[in-house]
Design a protein around this motif. Sequence first.
Motif, PDB file in Angstrom:
ATOM      1  N   GLU A 145      27.369  22.451  23.769  1.00 43.16           N
ATOM      2  CA  GLU A 145      26.373  22.372  24.084  1.00 43.16           C
ATOM      3  C   GLU A 145      25.895  23.499  24.413  1.00 43.16           C
ATOM      4  O   GLU A 145      24.633  23.765  24.290  1.00 43.16           O
ATOM      5  N   SER A 146      26.977  24.499  24.441  1.00 45.57           N
ATOM      6  CA  SER A 146      26.040  25.921  24.443  1.00 45.57           C
ATOM      7  C   SER A 146      25.547  26.136  23.278  1.00 45.57           C
ATOM      8  O   SER A 146      25.027  27.623  23.306  1.00 45.57           O
ATOM      9  N   VAL A 147      25.336  25.754  22.604  1.00 49.67           N
ATOM     10  CA  VAL A 147      25.069  26.408  20.972  1.00 49.67           C
ATOM     11  C   VAL A 147      23.170  25.227  20.904  1.00 49.67           C
ATOM     12  O   VAL A 147      22.890  25.406  19.964  1.00 49.67           O
ATOM     13  N   GLY A 152      18.428  19.385  22.138  1.00 50.55           N
ATOM     14  CA  GLY A 152      19.267  19.119  22.051  1.00 50.55           C
ATOM     15  C   GLY A 152      19.621  19.475  20.870  1.00 50.55           C
ATOM     16  O   GLY A 152      21.023  18.610  19.855  1.00 50.55           O
ATOM     17  N   LYS A 153      19.052  20.292  20.285  1.00 57.43           N
ATOM     18  CA  LYS A 153      18.700  21.074  18.739  1.00 57.43           C
ATOM     19  C   LYS A 153      20.262  21.929  18.383  1.00 57.43           C
ATOM     20  O   LYS A 153      19.903  22.800  19.559  1.00 57.43           O
TER      21      LYS A 153
END
Length: 190
Positions: A145-147, A152-153
Amino acid sequence: MKQSLKPNTIAMPTPVWCVGSYDKNDKPNVMTIAWGGICCSSPPMLTVSLRKATYTYGSIMERGAYTVSIPSVEHVSEADYFGMASGRDVDKFAASGLTPVRSDVVDAPYVEEFPFIFECKVVETVELGLHTQFVGEIVGIKADESVLDEKGKPVINMVNPFIFDPNSREYRGIGDILGHGFNIGKRFME
């Protein structure tokens, strides 16, 4: 003036991808490759090329699946190690302290600590000489999730991958933004 060079594999840059597979005893293994890329957009497919002599080659042939874990710069040493040691002789996960995770969509492991993962089902193999190209349909993608951005991309500077220069045998980080694709060249269309 251009100088002619002997044909060889010094394409610049090449990815640093860690290919995960299970051996016949269900032991997780991972190896680093530089010969790979996206090869089809619909359905989405990713290709990796391996020598038959590698331990991973036999595992992918037997299981028909692989993962590609993309390491961030903080794991450059582990990725380098994964390309030097053989899973035939050592448990690379135990030696590196990284964690294998069983994919829930293909019969292959991925590296938990790496932020971006492709899960691929082999749809074709192509014998190319010293290497065999595995064409895999991307049937799953996992990302920390951190990237991810607010849509959400994945964001490349948050994944923080690195590349390999086969000529100098150096790993390099991703550089500055130069412009936006399908945009900066529009000035030639006027």
